[in-house]
Design a protein around this motif. Structure first.
Motif, short mmCIF file in Angstrom:
data_model
loop_
_atom_site.label_atom_id
_atom_site.label_comp_id
_atom_site.label_asym_id
_atom_site.label_seq_id
_atom_site.Cartn_x
_atom_site.Cartn_y
_atom_site.Cartn_z
N LYS A 90 0.84 -1.23 0.17
CA LYS A 90 0.19 0.04 0.00
C LYS A 90 0.81 1.04 -0.01
O LYS A 90 2.02 1.28 0.63
N LYS A 91 0.46 2.27 -0.55
CA LYS A 91 0.88 3.51 -0.85
C LYS A 91 0.14 4.50 0.56
O LYS A 91 -1.19 4.60 0.37
N VAL A 92 1.09 4.92 1.29
CA VAL A 92 0.19 5.88 2.38
C VAL A 92 0.93 7.29 2.66
O VAL A 92 1.89 7.59 2.41
N GLY A 93 -0.37 8.10 2.73
CA GLY A 93 0.00 9.57 3.14
C GLY A 93 -0.03 9.66 4.50
O GLY A 93 -1.07 9.22 5.13
N ILE A 94 1.00 10.64 4.75
CA ILE A 94 0.84 11.12 6.32
C ILE A 94 0.34 12.60 6.35
O ILE A 94 1.21 13.24 5.81
N VAL A 95 -0.60 12.81 7.10
CA VAL A 95 -0.96 14.37 7.30
C VAL A 95 -0.70 14.61 8.73
O VAL A 95 -1.43 14.04 9.54
N THR A 96 0.15 15.39 9.14
CA THR A 96 0.32 15.84 10.46
C THR A 96 -0.17 17.02 10.78
O THR A 96 0.04 18.16 10.31
N THR A 97 -1.19 17.46 11.66
CA THR A 97 -1.75 18.51 12.19
C THR A 97 -1.17 19.22 13.36
O THR A 97 -0.57 18.50 14.07
N GLY A 98 -1.22 20.40 13.25
CA GLY A 98 -0.68 21.28 14.87
C GLY A 98 0.10 22.26 14.29
O GLY A 98 1.03 22.31 13.80
N SER A 99 -0.46 23.62 14.80
CA SER A 99 0.22 24.91 14.47
C SER A 99 1.81 24.87 15.12
O SER A 99 2.78 25.39 14.52
N THR B 177 2.53 15.60 4.91
CA THR B 177 2.16 16.88 4.76
C THR B 177 1.93 17.49 6.27
O THR B 177 1.30 16.72 7.25
N ILE B 178 2.45 18.58 6.56
CA ILE B 178 2.09 19.30 7.93
C ILE B 178 1.27 20.39 7.69
O ILE B 178 1.55 21.22 6.98
N THR B 179 0.33 20.36 8.43
CA THR B 179 -0.73 21.42 8.39
C THR B 179 -1.00 22.31 9.49
O THR B 179 -0.63 21.39 10.86
N ASP B 180 -1.41 23.46 9.75
CA ASP B 180 -1.73 24.03 10.91
C ASP B 180 -3.15 23.35 11.35
O ASP B 180 -3.52 22.35 10.99
N ASP B 181 -3.98 24.34 12.46
CA ASP B 181 -5.04 23.74 12.93
C ASP B 181 -6.29 24.07 12.22
O ASP B 181 -7.66 23.77 12.76
N ASN B 182 -6.17 24.74 10.99
CA ASN B 182 -7.24 24.90 10.15
C ASN B 182 -7.92 23.65 9.49
O ASN B 182 -7.04 22.91 8.66
N PRO B 183 -9.02 23.18 9.70
CA PRO B 183 -9.75 21.84 9.29
C PRO B 183 -9.58 21.87 7.82
O PRO B 183 -9.51 20.87 7.35
N GLU B 184 -9.68 23.07 7.40
CA GLU B 184 -9.60 23.17 5.60
C GLU B 184 -8.53 22.86 5.14
O GLU B 184 -8.46 22.03 4.01
N PRO C 294 -11.17 15.50 13.23
CA PRO C 294 -12.28 14.90 13.11
C PRO C 294 -12.96 15.61 12.14
O PRO C 294 -13.86 14.83 11.28
N LEU C 295 -13.26 16.90 12.43
CA LEU C 295 -14.08 17.69 11.50
C LEU C 295 -13.28 17.73 10.01
O LEU C 295 -14.08 17.79 8.89
N ALA C 296 -12.18 17.73 10.07
CA ALA C 296 -11.50 17.74 8.48
C ALA C 296 -11.87 16.41 7.83
O ALA C 296 -11.86 16.61 6.84
N ILE C 297 -11.84 15.32 8.50
CA ILE C 297 -11.69 13.87 7.93
C ILE C 297 -13.30 13.84 7.50
O ILE C 297 -13.59 13.45 6.55
#
Length: 344
Positions: free
Chosen positions: A170-179, A209-216, A248-251
């Motif tokens: 499987k090819k797996v993507g990782i999204v890490t959240t947190g400002s 991919t690292i994102t901030d706390d914006n669910p969008e 959870p909202l983003a998912i």
């Protein structure tokens, strides 16, 4: 059982052990109960002082234990399994691949409930390696009614009690959240852990991919990995009930079908599992709580093998993890050789 001359015993089945004694060398059964006497056995039996033998009287309504064992093995054995030889009504199965052991537990219970035969196995949903023992089967009496074995065959109805699902590449993507991580205030600790766990099951991490706390922003990152062909997306951080925990909202906003938000497992109660449908495929999207970053074993370790084997997970199954869902955080970790996560 009847007594016959040893010279007339070829083809008959012994009803008792025959012991060989050589002082200072050996004292053990030379022939076991259930052994089918061969012509070459006759001189040996006579040398052991056995002029007569007690043998099973042939009956067309019964199976010898080894004949019945072959039938029982056939009911158990799925693909990617090797079997042992048959001995005293016993046969064992071992895995030939890396994968997930699946057991039809209802069939297993029904067969064991028939009596005069038994199957002892590993737990359902256990990761296995080549050479790992899966189960042991045995016919209890020396002879068993054919009708009993026919009943076992009827119970299974053409289904195998055991199957193995090999892991998929499987090819797996990782999204890490947190400002705090996004702005470089702290170092990301999730990525290395997740990459190692995915690698353990033969998966390929496409990227992180690292994102901030914006669910969008998190939603877009998830969807980008799926567009790039990800077979699974792992989203770490922001899984508690604090106001600024928006994972959870983003998912949910991706349109993925949420199986469960929360699982009766410690560590890992805030785990979320969803499936995103694309081109007929069900792509797992998992929300991982902070414990996955630092605890040796969590709910993620229980679910990941199933996701890597393309084995859909239901809410009912997650609910059952409460039985054995408490990791004892032993000083020396023995997982998976412990009770953690054996409830399903």
């Amino acid at each position: 059982m009847r007594e016959i001359r040893t010279e007339d015993a070829v083809g008959h089945v012994l009803c008792h052990d025959i012991t060989q004694i050589i002082p200072g060398v050996i004292k053990d059964a030379k022939f076991r109960k259930g052994h089918v006497v061969r012509s070459e056995d006759i001189p040996v039996l006579l040398s052991l002082g056995k002029e007569h033998l007690y043998v099973w009287e042939k009956d067309e309504s019964k199976y010898h234990e080894n004949e019945a064992a072959e039938i029982l093995c056939g009911l158990c054995r799925g693909d990617y399994m090797e079997r042992s030889g048959v001995k005293e009504g016993k046969i064992e199965l071992t895995s030939t691949v890396r994968g997930l052991l699946k057991i039809d537990t209802e069939l297993l219970d029904r067969i064991n409930g028939l009596g005069e035969m038994m199957i002892a196995s590993r737990h359902n949903n256990t990761p296995v390696e080549p050479g790992d023992k899966l189960c042991g089967t045995r016919i209890i009496p020396l002879v068993i009614e054919k009708e009993k074995m026919e009943e076992a065959v009827e119970v299974c109805g053409g289904k195998k009690i055991f199957t193995i699902l090999p892991y998929r590449d499987k090819k797996v993507g990782i999204v890490t959240t947190g400002s705090e991580v996004y702005h470089g205030r702290i170092k990301d600790a999730f990525g290395p852990v997740l990459k190692e766990k995915v690698k353990e099951f033969g998966g390929e991490v496409m990227g992180q991919t690292i994102t901030d706390d914006n669910p969008e922003h998190t939603r877009k990152a998830i969807e980008e990995f799926i567009t790039q062909g990800a077979d699974m997306v792992l989203v770490s951080g922001g899984m508690s009930v604090d106001p600024d925990d928006k994972t959870p909202l983003a998912i949910r906003s991706t349109g993925a079908r949420v199986v469960s938000y929360g699982a009766p497992v410690l560590p890992g109660a805030m785990f979320l599992l969803a499936y995103y449908e694309k081109d007929g495929r069900q792509i797992p999207v998992a929300g991982l709580p902070g414990c996955v970053m630092y605890a040796r074993r969590t709910v993620f370790d229980l679910v990941l093998p199933r996701l890597m084997a393309d084995d859909p997970v239901t809410k009912t199954e997650l609910d059952k993890l409460g039985r054995g869902g408490l990791c004892l955080s032993c000083e020396v970790c023995h997982y998976p050789n412990c009770g953690f996560g054996k409830g399903w």
